[in-house]
Design a protein around this motif. Sequence first.
Motif: not given
Length: 85
Positions: A67-77
Amino acid sequence: FARGRKRGEPLGIIARDGHYPWGTSEVHNGAHSDFALLRELLLSEHTEALVEHAAARYATYRARRVRVRRLTDFLKSATMLAVAL
């Protein structure tokens, strides 16, 4: 390191045998100690529960990390997209 342990020193007690004025104790000798029997009993009775508990804890940990990785990837994108515009 905690409790005065230096790098490279073992985490636990290496020798369980002892030499005393009244004699010698040998933990792995059945005539001296019930340690081997107790260890076998505890490991045989509780290993399955320990493995199940560890698997459940790992599944919870892994789900949180995903979940944290998905959120981090979304925020980076989103940040890259905002910078590009």
